[in-house]
Structures are given as C-alpha cells and as structure tokens.
Write a protein that holds these residues in place. Structure first.
Motif, PDB file in Angstrom:
ATOM      1  N   ILE A 124      -5.422   4.341  -8.554  1.00 19.23           N
ATOM      2  CA  ILE A 124      -4.211   3.507  -7.389  1.00 19.23           C
ATOM      3  C   ILE A 124      -4.029   4.401  -6.481  1.00 19.23           C
ATOM      4  O   ILE A 124      -4.165   4.148  -5.193  1.00 19.23           O
ATOM      5  CB  ILE A 124      -3.459   2.586  -7.984  1.00 19.23           C
ATOM      6  N   ALA A 125      -3.787   5.970  -7.047  1.00 18.68           N
ATOM      7  CA  ALA A 125      -3.735   6.361  -5.379  1.00 18.68           C
ATOM      8  C   ALA A 125      -4.607   6.615  -4.970  1.00 18.68           C
ATOM      9  O   ALA A 125      -4.874   6.900  -3.183  1.00 18.68           O
ATOM     10  CB  ALA A 125      -2.674   7.840  -6.081  1.00 18.68           C
ATOM     11  N   LEU A 126      -6.050   6.889  -5.151  1.00 22.53           N
ATOM     12  CA  LEU A 126      -7.327   6.763  -4.518  1.00 22.53           C
ATOM     13  C   LEU A 126      -7.497   5.817  -4.045  1.00 22.53           C
ATOM     14  O   LEU A 126      -8.636   5.953  -3.186  1.00 22.53           O
ATOM     15  CB  LEU A 126      -8.077   8.271  -5.713  1.00 22.53           C
ATOM     16  N   LEU A 127      -7.518   4.077  -4.698  1.00 27.88           N
ATOM     17  CA  LEU A 127      -7.582   3.718  -4.770  1.00 27.88           C
ATOM     18  C   LEU A 127      -7.185   3.022  -3.042  1.00 27.88           C
ATOM     19  O   LEU A 127      -7.839   2.181  -2.216  1.00 27.88           O
ATOM     20  CB  LEU A 127      -7.639   2.161  -5.410  1.00 27.88           C
ATOM     21  N   VAL A 128      -6.474   3.820  -2.627  1.00 25.97           N
ATOM     22  CA  VAL A 128      -4.979   2.813  -1.719  1.00 25.97           C
ATOM     23  C   VAL A 128      -4.739   4.211  -0.638  1.00 25.97           C
ATOM     24  O   VAL A 128      -4.680   3.272   0.340  1.00 25.97           O
ATOM     25  CB  VAL A 128      -4.027   2.220  -2.109  1.00 25.97           C
ATOM     26  N   GLY A 185     -12.342   4.842  -2.103  1.00 26.53           N
ATOM     27  CA  GLY A 185     -11.696   4.300  -0.615  1.00 26.53           C
ATOM     28  C   GLY A 185     -12.730   3.406   0.291  1.00 26.53           C
ATOM     29  O   GLY A 185     -12.110   2.313   0.387  1.00 26.53           O
ATOM     30  N   LEU A 186     -14.218   3.124  -0.332  1.00 29.70           N
ATOM     31  CA  LEU A 186     -14.638   1.723   0.244  1.00 29.70           C
ATOM     32  C   LEU A 186     -14.079   0.321   0.165  1.00 29.70           C
ATOM     33  O   LEU A 186     -13.648   0.139   0.667  1.00 29.70           O
ATOM     34  CB  LEU A 186     -15.726   1.738  -1.008  1.00 29.70           C
ATOM     35  N   VAL A 187     -13.426   0.338  -1.526  1.00 22.12           N
ATOM     36  CA  VAL A 187     -13.853  -0.605  -2.000  1.00 22.12           C
ATOM     37  C   VAL A 187     -11.372  -0.453  -1.565  1.00 22.12           C
ATOM     38  O   VAL A 187     -11.453  -2.169  -1.545  1.00 22.12           O
ATOM     39  CB  VAL A 187     -13.126  -0.608  -3.870  1.00 22.12           C
ATOM     40  N   GLY A 188     -10.612   0.522  -1.287  1.00 22.46           N
ATOM     41  CA  GLY A 188      -9.305   0.449  -1.131  1.00 22.46           C
ATOM     42  C   GLY A 188      -9.489  -0.363   0.611  1.00 22.46           C
ATOM     43  O   GLY A 188      -7.856  -1.463   0.591  1.00 22.46           O
ATOM     44  N   VAL A 189     -10.703  -0.434   0.395  1.00 18.04           N
ATOM     45  CA  VAL A 189     -10.239  -1.373   2.409  1.00 18.04           C
ATOM     46  C   VAL A 189     -10.116  -2.248   1.677  1.00 18.04           C
ATOM     47  O   VAL A 189      -9.431  -3.411   2.944  1.00 18.04           O
ATOM     48  CB  VAL A 189     -11.764  -0.915   3.022  1.00 18.04           C
ATOM     49  N   ALA A 228       1.123  -1.367  -0.227  1.00 17.27           N
ATOM     50  CA  ALA A 228       0.175   0.053   0.375  1.00 17.27           C
ATOM     51  C   ALA A 228       0.784   1.055   0.234  1.00 17.27           C
ATOM     52  O   ALA A 228       0.558   2.369  -0.739  1.00 17.27           O
ATOM     53  CB  ALA A 228      -1.379   0.106   1.223  1.00 17.27           C
ATOM     54  N   THR A 229       1.615   1.433   0.836  1.00 19.37           N
ATOM     55  CA  THR A 229       2.764   2.519   1.235  1.00 19.37           C
ATOM     56  C   THR A 229       3.491   2.424  -0.126  1.00 19.37           C
ATOM     57  O   THR A 229       3.156   4.161  -1.056  1.00 19.37           O
ATOM     58  CB  THR A 229       3.988   2.588   1.717  1.00 19.37           C
ATOM     59  N   LEU A 230       4.180   1.479  -1.320  1.00 17.59           N
ATOM     60  CA  LEU A 230       4.696   1.675  -2.729  1.00 17.59           C
ATOM     61  C   LEU A 230       3.309   2.480  -2.850  1.00 17.59           C
ATOM     62  O   LEU A 230       3.892   3.115  -4.042  1.00 17.59           O
ATOM     63  CB  LEU A 230       5.073   0.757  -2.956  1.00 17.59           C
ATOM     64  N   ALA A 231       2.539   1.551  -3.833  1.00 16.21           N
ATOM     65  CA  ALA A 231       1.231   1.800  -4.623  1.00 16.21           C
ATOM     66  C   ALA A 231       1.157   3.590  -4.270  1.00 16.21           C
ATOM     67  O   ALA A 231       1.169   4.545  -4.962  1.00 16.21           O
ATOM     68  CB  ALA A 231       0.155   1.108  -4.222  1.00 16.21           C
ATOM     69  N   VAL A 232       1.293   4.535  -3.122  1.00 14.95           N
ATOM     70  CA  VAL A 232       0.293   5.846  -2.992  1.00 14.95           C
ATOM     71  C   VAL A 232       1.652   6.548  -3.401  1.00 14.95           C
ATOM     72  O   VAL A 232       1.650   7.757  -4.009  1.00 14.95           O
ATOM     73  CB  VAL A 232       0.182   6.226  -1.480  1.00 14.95           C
ATOM     74  N   ILE A 233       2.630   6.057  -2.542  1.00 12.95           N
ATOM     75  CA  ILE A 233       3.722   7.211  -3.081  1.00 12.95           C
ATOM     76  C   ILE A 233       4.217   7.058  -4.645  1.00 12.95           C
ATOM     77  O   ILE A 233       4.255   8.343  -4.882  1.00 12.95           O
ATOM     78  CB  ILE A 233       5.198   6.499  -2.059  1.00 12.95           C
ATOM     79  N   LEU A 234       4.385   6.186  -5.460  1.00 16.36           N
ATOM     80  CA  LEU A 234       4.518   6.164  -6.780  1.00 16.36           C
ATOM     81  C   LEU A 234       3.338   6.343  -7.156  1.00 16.36           C
ATOM     82  O   LEU A 234       3.808   7.410  -8.315  1.00 16.36           O
ATOM     83  CB  LEU A 234       4.942   4.489  -7.399  1.00 16.36           C
ATOM     84  N   THR A 235       2.519   6.351  -6.823  1.00 15.81           N
ATOM     85  CA  THR A 235       1.378   7.201  -7.848  1.00 15.81           C
ATOM     86  C   THR A 235       1.649   8.691  -7.580  1.00 15.81           C
ATOM     87  O   THR A 235       1.456   9.523  -8.149  1.00 15.81           O
ATOM     88  CB  THR A 235       0.054   7.153  -7.439  1.00 15.81           C
ATOM     89  N   GLU A 246      -4.426  -7.130   1.240  1.00 15.37           N
ATOM     90  CA  GLU A 246      -2.912  -6.402   0.739  1.00 15.37           C
ATOM     91  C   GLU A 246      -3.204  -7.078  -1.080  1.00 15.37           C
ATOM     92  O   GLU A 246      -1.729  -7.754  -1.551  1.00 15.37           O
ATOM     93  CB  GLU A 246      -1.679  -7.294   0.810  1.00 15.37           C
ATOM     94  N   ARG A 247      -4.166  -6.408  -1.216  1.00 24.46           N
ATOM     95  CA  ARG A 247      -3.615  -6.528  -3.150  1.00 24.46           C
ATOM     96  C   ARG A 247      -3.176  -5.386  -3.874  1.00 24.46           C
ATOM     97  O   ARG A 247      -4.154  -4.966  -5.088  1.00 24.46           O
ATOM     98  CB  ARG A 247      -4.942  -6.829  -3.439  1.00 24.46           C
ATOM     99  N   ALA A 248      -2.405  -4.055  -3.862  1.00 19.95           N
ATOM    100  CA  ALA A 248      -2.504  -3.235  -4.379  1.00 19.95           C
ATOM    101  C   ALA A 248      -1.446  -3.495  -5.744  1.00 19.95           C
ATOM    102  O   ALA A 248      -2.064  -2.634  -6.640  1.00 19.95           O
ATOM    103  CB  ALA A 248      -1.424  -2.841  -2.995  1.00 19.95           C
ATOM    104  N   PHE A 249      -0.647  -3.953  -5.526  1.00 17.91           N
ATOM    105  CA  PHE A 249      -0.164  -4.315  -7.175  1.00 17.91           C
ATOM    106  C   PHE A 249      -0.846  -4.786  -7.704  1.00 17.91           C
ATOM    107  O   PHE A 249      -0.780  -4.580  -8.681  1.00 17.91           O
ATOM    108  CB  PHE A 249       1.372  -5.012  -6.362  1.00 17.91           C
TER     109      PHE A 249
END
Lengths: 288, 276
Positions: free
Chosen positions: B194-198, B22-26, A96-103, B32-35
């Motif tokens: 992805i920034a808004l999702l996570v 934000g909701l789906v981000g939870v 999550a950290t990576l994703a937010v920082i990179l974007t 731990e599916r950010a990638f």
C-alpha cells in the motif's frame, strides 16, 4: 455433559482462562472505544495504529527483551496517535496520509526485525499473536491500561458523542475538539497495544471494530450499541477460544488461536448481518 | 530481454512494479480509495496461501480471493449504518485470519512471511512479463477510459447525466486497483504494497495540481522508489520489500513537507502585500 464440558470445563486450564480474561477486558474496550470508533468512522485509523504500533513492539523487544515490549509499544502508540491527529485534515486526503504513514511505520518494524538478533518469536508470532502464552502479569497490565482508557472515555462520553455527530455545534458549545481528537486517538492506540499484545498485529482490528458494527446493526442509540458490542465481544471471544481448544484437542489440528478467535468475530458479524437484513426484509414485505 | 542475474532482474521488477503502483495510485488517491486498496491487499492473502497449497499460480489465487471478498464487502457497504469502512475492516481481518488458518492447516511448508512482506529478489521472468503486461493494460485502460473516469470522480452527478455510469467507473477503477495489488503483492508483500501504491501518487499530488502531469510524475516517482529502495536494502542489508515501502513513505513525507513550506511562504508573501 460433553457439550457443557467443552463450553465451560476447558477454562479450568489456566492457559485458556488467562486469554479469556484478557479478551474479556478487551471486550470492555471494544464496547466503549469501539462505539466511539464506529460513530467517528475511525476504522481505518484503528487499522493504521495497529501497524504504527508494530515498530514500537519490535524496537522494545530489540532493546530490552520481552519486558520492554509494552512500554515500547505504548510510547510508539502515543507518538503515532499524535502524528495522525497533527497530519489529519491538511491537503492530501486523510486516507492517503494514513495509508502511507502506517505502512512506513510497519516497514520500520519489519526492518528492525530483519536486523535484530534478540528476536525469538519470529515475525509471524507478532503478526498473529500468541494467545495461549498469556501470563498473569499480562492480565494485570491489560486490565490497568484498559481501565484507565475506559475511565477517561466514560468521563467525557457526552463530549465525544457530541463531537462525533456535529463538530460545529460541539465547537460552539465550547467542546475542545482538537484536544478530544487527540485524547481519543491516544486512547484507541493504547487499547490497540493491549489487543495486539494478545491477539496479534493483524487481527486486533477484528476485535476492536466488529463488536460495535454488530451493535449498530441491531441498535441505534450509542449506549445500547456499546452494550450489544460488549455482549457480542464476550460471547465471540469465549466461543472462539472454545473452538480453538476443541479443534486442537479433539480434531488434533494445530490452529492458531488468535486467528480462530478473529474468524469467530467475523462469522458472528456475518450471521448478525444476514439475520438483521432478513428480518428487515420480511417486515417490509408484511407492511406492503 | 531478461538475461540478467537475480539482482538485475529484481531491479527491473522493482522499477516496473513501482511504475505500475504509481500509475494506479493516481486512481486510488483521486478517488480516495486508500482504505479499499489496503483491504484488497489483505484480502488477497488467503487466496495466495490457498493457491500455494494446491500448487496453483499464487497470482491466480490472490485474484480470486480478492474478487470474492470485494463482492462481500460491497454488499456490506450497502447495509444501512455499516458503510464502506466497516466493510473494509471486516474484509481485512477476515483475510488475515483465513490466511493464517489455511497456512496452519496444511502440511505443505509455506513461507507466510514471504506473502506478507514480499520477496522481490525471487522475481523470475514470468513475474517480470506479468508486470509488463499489467502495466500495458493499465496504461491502455487509462488512455481509453481516463477522461470518463476523471469526470465521474470529480462530479459524479453531472457525469452520470452525460451517460457515464458511476457504477461502471467504480468497477473499472476497482479492477485496475485489484490488478495492481495482485501483481505487485509477491514483490513487496501484502502488507507493504500500500505504501508503494499510495505514496508516489500522493507525493505527485502534492507537487502538481494537474492530473495529466500527476499521471506522468507518479509512475516515475514509483519506479525511482523501487530502485532506490532495492539498492538501499542491499547496501544496508535490510529486508527488501520493507525498505522499498519505507523509501516511498519518506518521499511522500518530503513532498508533503515541501508543499507545506511552499504554501506557508506564499501565505506570508500575501500577508506582506496586504499589510499596510
């Protein structure tokens, strides 16, 4: 003769020879750093760094024109790599950290581009690269940077591998794990800068990650993975350029060469995947 | 309901998209599916381009391409020695390369950058209704399947003993992530989504340990990021999608900073109590 000419003759033209040389140099990095990326499972970090480098490129160009592109990107890459190592492994999952920082970094780049007037190439060119306008100075700089990174990786190869397979054992043997992580992150980020410079922000991941993944398909030991990765990256780059050239000359289609090369990597990976799976499957059924 | 000028519509859309993200981000943060989410945003890109070429709805193309590449990558992830992160890396580079090729092959003028960095100011009523529908579906699914999803996420083994199939939970959460990615893609872009999702969800996780609170706080943060980012982009004359995702990133960093400060203070206090 026609096929041979298509495969080899095209590189007599300097606008195809220079990208081939740059991609060849990147292939060395894809073998050495790519293997380390694979055993450490840093594929996502690599992708993160390609995005984090982007504002460096954009700000570099905005301040000093094309000459400042690489210095700007190298500084941004080093900062991003340091931040990633610093922030990793604390609380919220690393992903999550990576994703937010990179974007966020990427957003800064897009904002700079959208505000900048020094922008000649446009966003798209930076995202997908400009492989055919590679100059001799770019070949030289790429070689120097990658030679430096590969030398460092080679010198501490055993420590990197030890750290990747068993952190605790490595720490017990006195391997400076934190420092190694930092060195690896900076090394990856510099290689990313060189790859991004030629093949573009969005496609650099393909060139750096896929060769080692192919190596892992057919070999187990890290040295052999690196060798296979090097061979694969060379052949795929060369074929990709040949295809891009052939399509644009004979079929008269204007394909972006960076995308063609990246797709050749992906196609090669899928072929290797299907082939190895098929071989494994037939072997298993023979034994049973 | 949506008799607004373009900026009013964009504001509503930014708030809705932020809440959905934000909701789906939870789900993304807890599992731990950010990638995966990231490569999914990239995988939709060629579909969007292809749909634009043949004149089909962009959302539809994005959904089809996302599902296809997801299928391929889940096959790769099962191969020994390859795993999920290789699969995601292959998927995202394939996505971008294919999209670029498609865009170059056609003579239809396509604004590639709009797909990559979004165009919230061009939101029409259809996009608004789509986002409302996606938000409603997501809330419904989480209300019905939320407890099972949580159980399987935190303890896959004992959940499966109780008859909760891990595979089905994974499929449902991937479908939710895919839906959100496809819907908010046109708003803030394939790269920036992805920034808004996570970001909002990760920020909410730093602020609270309770999952239910998190599921309420994250959409609120997301909506606030959407609106604040859009307003800031008008004030400073910057790209809208990029500003929204930058705001989400800053909020995340601030929440992480606050969390770090709090735990440091708590540790100091504990040390002081323990010290003689």
């Amino acid at each position: 003769m026609n096929v041979l000419d298509a495969l080899f003759g095209a590189f007599a033209a300097p606008f195809l020879l220079r990208p081939l040389l740059v991609l060849g140099v990147v292939a060395v990095a894809a073998a050495v750093l790519g293997t380390l990326i694979h055993v450490r499972k840093l594929e996502f970090t690599t992708d993160a760094i390609t995005h984090a480098v982007f504002p460096g490129l954009a700000i570099g160009i905005a301040i000093g024109g094309d000459d400042a592109l690489v210095p700007g990107a190298l500084v941004a890459a080093t900062v991003a790599a340091g931040l990633l190592v610093l922030l990793s492994g604390r609380g919220v999952s690393e992903d999550a950290t990576l994703a937010v920082i990179l974007t966020s970094c990427f957003s800064v780049g897009v904002i700079v581009v959208s505000r900048s007037t020094a922008w000649t190439g446009g966003l798209t060119q930076l995202l997908f690269g400009k492989l055919l306008t590679v100059g001799w100075d770019q070949v030289l700089v790429s070689t120097i940077v990658i030679a430096a990174v590969v030398t460092v990786a080679g010198l501490w190869w055993r420590s990197f591998i030890a750290r990747a397979f068993d952190v605790r054992a490595a720490r017990a043997q006195g391997v400076p794990v934190r420092a190694l992580d930092l060195v690896l992150a900076i090394g990856v980020s510099w290689v990313v800068v060189i790859a991004v410079w030629s093949i573009g922000t969005l496609l650099a991941v393909a060139v750096l990650v896929i060769p080692a993944a192919v190596g892992r398909l057919v070999r187990e030991s890290t040295g052999q993975i690196a060798l296979v990765a090097f061979g694969f990256a060379l052949v795929a780059s060369w074929l990709g350029l040949v295809i891009a050239n052939w399509v644009s000359v004979d079929a008269n289609l204007n394909l972006p060469p960076g995308a063609t090369v990246a797709l050749t990597f992906v196609a090669g990976y899928l072929i290797a995947l299907v082939a190895t799976s098929a071989i494994r499957f037939t072997r298993r059924s023979v034994h049973v | 309901m949506f008799e607004l000028d373009y900026f009013g519509r964009a504001l509503v859309e930014a708030a809705l998209a932020g809440a959905l993200a934000g909701l789906v981000g939870v789900v993304i943060v807890l599992r731990e599916r950010a990638f995966t989410a990231m490569s999914l945003t990239h995988a939709t890109f060629p579909g969007a381009v292809a749909a634009a070429i043949i004149g089909a709805p962009v959302v539809l193309g994005a959904a089809v391409a996302g599902a296809l590449l997801l299928g391929v990558s889940s096959l790769i992830a099962r191969v020994r020695g390859q795993g999920g992160s290789v699969a995601s890396a292959v998927m995202l580079s394939a996505g971008f390369a294919l999209g670029a090729l498609l865009a170059a092959l056609t003579h239809v003028p396509i604004d590639v950058e709009a797909f990559l960095t979004g165009n919230v100011l061009a939101s029409d009523a259809a996009q608004l209704w789509l986002t409302v529908a996606a938000l409603a579906v997501t809330i419904l699914v989480l209300l019905v399947a939320g407890p099972r999803l949580l159980a399987s996420t935190f303890d896959t083994l004992s959940a499966s003993r109780q008859g909760i199939s891990a595979w089905r939970v994974e499929a449902v959460s991937l479908a939710l992530i895919g839906l959100a990615v496809v819907v908010i893609g046109p708003v803030i872009g394939a790269i920036l989504a992805i920034a808004l999702l996570v970001g909002p969800a990760a920020a909410a996780k730093s602020l609270t340990r309770d999952v239910r609170t998190m599921a309420l706080v994250a959409p609120a943060i997301g909506a606030a990021c959407g609106v604040a980012g859009l307003v800031a982009s008008r004030t400073f004359d910057t790209a809208a999608g990029a500003t929204i995702s930058l705001v989400a990133g800053l909020v995340f960093l601030a929440a992480r900073g606050a969390d770090g400060l709090r735990s440091t203070v708590a540790r100091r206090r504990a040390e002081r109590v323990l010290a003689p």
